[in-house]
Design a protein around this motif. Sequence first.
Motif, PDB file in Angstrom:
ATOM      1  N   ASN A 161       0.841  -1.202   0.000  1.00 44.73           N
ATOM      2  CA  ASN A 161       0.000   0.000   0.000  1.00 44.73           C
ATOM      3  C   ASN A 161       0.872   1.246   0.000  1.00 44.73           C
ATOM      4  N   PRO A 162       0.736   2.079  -1.020  1.00 45.33           N
ATOM      5  CA  PRO A 162       1.613   3.248  -1.109  1.00 45.33           C
ATOM      6  C   PRO A 162       1.472   4.198   0.065  1.00 45.33           C
ATOM      7  N   ARG A 163       0.264   4.242   0.687  1.00 42.43           N
ATOM      8  CA  ARG A 163       0.066   5.156   1.813  1.00 42.43           C
ATOM      9  C   ARG A 163       0.941   4.766   2.996  1.00 42.43           C
ATOM     10  N   VAL A 164       1.026   3.459   3.244  1.00 41.70           N
ATOM     11  CA  VAL A 164       1.859   3.005   4.362  1.00 41.70           C
ATOM     12  C   VAL A 164       3.316   3.360   4.090  1.00 41.70           C
ATOM     13  N   GLY A 165       3.735   3.105   2.853  1.00 37.16           N
ATOM     14  CA  GLY A 165       5.104   3.445   2.465  1.00 37.16           C
ATOM     15  C   GLY A 165       5.388   4.923   2.690  1.00 37.16           C
ATOM     16  N   LEU A 166       4.441   5.756   2.258  1.00 35.55           N
ATOM     17  CA  LEU A 166       4.611   7.205   2.405  1.00 35.55           C
ATOM     18  C   LEU A 166       4.750   7.607   3.864  1.00 35.55           C
ATOM     19  N   LEU A 167       3.860   7.023   4.688  1.00 39.79           N
ATOM     20  CA  LEU A 167       3.865   7.368   6.102  1.00 39.79           C
ATOM     21  C   LEU A 167       5.216   7.024   6.723  1.00 39.79           C
ATOM     22  N   VAL A 168       5.726   5.838   6.358  1.00 40.25           N
ATOM     23  CA  VAL A 168       7.017   5.417   6.888  1.00 40.25           C
ATOM     24  C   VAL A 168       8.114   6.395   6.460  1.00 40.25           C
ATOM     25  N   VAL A 169       8.091   6.764   5.175  1.00 36.21           N
ATOM     26  CA  VAL A 169       9.113   7.695   4.673  1.00 36.21           C
ATOM     27  C   VAL A 169       9.008   9.038   5.385  1.00 36.21           C
ATOM     28  N   ILE A 170       7.767   9.518   5.568  1.00 36.50           N
ATOM     29  CA  ILE A 170       7.581  10.814   6.236  1.00 36.50           C
ATOM     30  C   ILE A 170       8.137  10.769   7.654  1.00 36.50           C
ATOM     31  N   VAL A 171       7.767   9.724   8.384  1.00 33.40           N
ATOM     32  CA  VAL A 171       8.229   9.618   9.782  1.00 33.40           C
ATOM     33  C   VAL A 171       9.754   9.544   9.814  1.00 33.40           C
ATOM     34  N   ALA A 172      10.316   8.731   8.914  1.00 34.07           N
ATOM     35  CA  ALA A 172      11.775   8.589   8.882  1.00 34.07           C
ATOM     36  C   ALA A 172      12.435   9.938   8.595  1.00 34.07           C
ATOM     37  N   LEU A 173      11.878  10.677   7.633  1.00 34.71           N
ATOM     38  CA  LEU A 173      12.472  11.971   7.282  1.00 34.71           C
ATOM     39  C   LEU A 173      12.356  12.964   8.433  1.00 34.71           C
ATOM     40  N   VAL A 174      11.197  12.968   9.093  1.00 37.84           N
ATOM     41  CA  VAL A 174      11.021  13.888  10.220  1.00 37.84           C
ATOM     42  C   VAL A 174      12.071  13.594  11.291  1.00 37.84           C
ATOM     43  N   ILE A 175      12.273  12.303  11.578  1.00 38.06           N
ATOM     44  CA  ILE A 175      13.278  11.936  12.590  1.00 38.06           C
ATOM     45  C   ILE A 175      14.670  12.365  12.123  1.00 38.06           C
ATOM     46  N   LEU A 176      14.960  12.096  10.842  1.00 38.17           N
ATOM     47  CA  LEU A 176      16.275  12.440  10.298  1.00 38.17           C
ATOM     48  C   LEU A 176      16.528  13.947  10.366  1.00 38.17           C
ATOM     49  N   PHE A 177      15.559  14.712   9.863  1.00 38.84           N
ATOM     50  CA  PHE A 177      15.737  16.168   9.825  1.00 38.84           C
ATOM     51  C   PHE A 177      15.824  16.750  11.236  1.00 38.84           C
TER      52      PHE A 177
END
Lengths: 355, 351
Positions: free
Chosen positions: A29-45
């Motif tokens: 599901n692309p939405r789950v993928g997106l959510l994971v990427v968003i969370v990862a980026l927020v943590i990274l930034f």
Amino acid sequence: MGEATLTSAPAAPPQEDSTTPSGLPWWANPRVGLLVVIVALVILFSALRPSFLNVDLTLVPMQADLSVFAIVGLAQLAVLSLGHMNLAVPRMAAVSAFAAGLTYDRLHAPLVVGLAVALVVGALIGALAGTIITTTGVNSFVVTLALDFGLLGLVSLLYAWATDGVAFAVHPAGMDALRFDTMNNYCAGPVCGPPVPLVVPIALVTVVAVGVLFRRSRVGREMLMTGSSLRAARLSGIPVTRRIIQAHALSGLLCGLAGFLLAINNGAFSATIGDQFLLPSFLAPVLGGTLLAGGAVSVLGTVLGATLTSVIQKGLNLLQFQLDQLQILIGVVLLLALSLDRVRHVLAERRGVRR
Amino acid sequence: MNFRQLRSGALVAVTVASLALAAGCSKNTTASGNDATSALTADQVKIALVPGGPHPYFQPWKAAGQQAKQEFGLGDVTFNETSGWDQTKQNDVLKSLAAQGYNAFGIFGVSPDNINSTFQDLTRQGFQVASIASCPAGTTDDASFCLATDVEAAAYKAAKAAIAAMGGQGNLVHLTGNKVDSNTQRRMDGVQKAVDETNGKVKLVQTITDIDIDLQTAQRSVADLLAARGTDIQGIVNTAYNPAVASAAAVKQSGLPIKVVAIDDDPTILAGIKDGSVAATVAQNPVGQATVGSYALMKLAEGCTMTTPGVTIDSGSFVVSSDNVDSYDQERQAETTKLRQDFDDKYLSCS
């Protein structure tokens, strides 16, 4: 022809994701993928730049921007549902914002009246695009491209006619509150609201309404069927002409709303409203799993797609990337998004699921 | 739950929520700003110079900013051109820089018509703001000051130079930038004023706008112009960079006896003056804008105030022809020194 169905229902908490086709594992599901990427980026930034979590300077402006770009995405999504495109998103927003500005400038109307005018003008232009497409049978790409050029000239002429320069110097009552205030400024006793800008609820209601339209209402489902197969839709008795015009009108209406909100965020109704809307309008829905071919939309995905682009933009800004690097990275994201869309498309077809 | 139930449920929810919001809610007016309003020392001042987007004009700001950092002992000076000529993006870039700890801003606003909103937004959070190289449209300026080329005066000087090169008569064409930009309107006024002063001897036969997007657009437009009426125009006055470069090259190549007056002083244009393909150019003062702008921002952050908040200050424009092509920069440096002195003497009030 009306948007009755659209405005009828600010409703229901965001649905759990039901558009996942049966048979595809949850991780596809692309939405789950997106959510994971968003969370990862927020943590990274946030790790690289703690100022990413600065409420006044990062989080609040980001929410305000996001509200605009989520709606810009939805404006494109409305016609992507048909397998159409709307290249006139920027100028539909510009003309609507002009109409709102003119209403404030000449009639000294209250804030909400200008908003209504912007929505009506946007919807009318959208309906015009839909009507041209259905009566001439010319591809939506060509029609909206031509319309965008036409409106570009019109916006310039209109501002030259109505103002000295290229913007209305009007500030209707409530505009500054909508622009600067967050819910945190409003307190019931000792309890104040969260630091959420006042434009966010407007966007939220819109997102829910569009979600309900496509998921629950007959009109929305019929738009999707029209996008999935025009012939099949027509044979099953769906008034496809009317649905096409309605989808374009909806797109125009959402452009009008986006233009209005951007004008509020920028603090002025000006000719440049909407200039930068075109690419983000495709990026958000496509990232979120809406097929360019039509017949399947994801409202939640569009919001997540817009969130991802906002987070990337903000993060890279904070890391002070140079312009060329920024553009390369945005290009890479676009390319990845479009390839993912293709992969999903193939996957869906292979499973025999036509969403 | 069907659609109808869902709808009524939602309506109730929204109504209840809005009632709850409306009742018993009071507005908290405490400004949620930062504390940058208290006086800082020079090494606490972090200046961001933010042009509207990438453009050759702003490149001298980089070195000038670094020089200012050294000379005034500032905490930091950065240059950020990622706004990409989009006001929304520029607002975002500014807030990102503020989040990074920059507390004074020299801004070339993308959109002069709504840049005041951006200035208000920054000043209400306690930051020092100067409008550099472009002033807000209209009569108010919500930045502390505007240090910019008086574009109408510069366009007037350029048109005067073109008219002089044409021998005081003939047909003149004006090439310029974005029409929906109030600065372009002012440039058009400046050119018109110079033409009007010739009492009909010089006619402004065409004003071509919106060709400063990139060099290719300008080249195409100039080629069309020369093809259509190359033989009946005697002068071209440019008030934007790309058309200036394009028209100098095209006129030189065509061998037509058209006098070209350019804008700015990058190496291409100076070479054109030396080889005679450009009659004159009007140089601006980007180094002075960045240096003096940074100086004044530092002073404001240290606790000085403007004697007239929002004052507009001309950073100077200089007609460069083959006579002074090697010496005009001295004139310009002298102007920069004078500007800084003016800030100390007139514009700033320091206790």
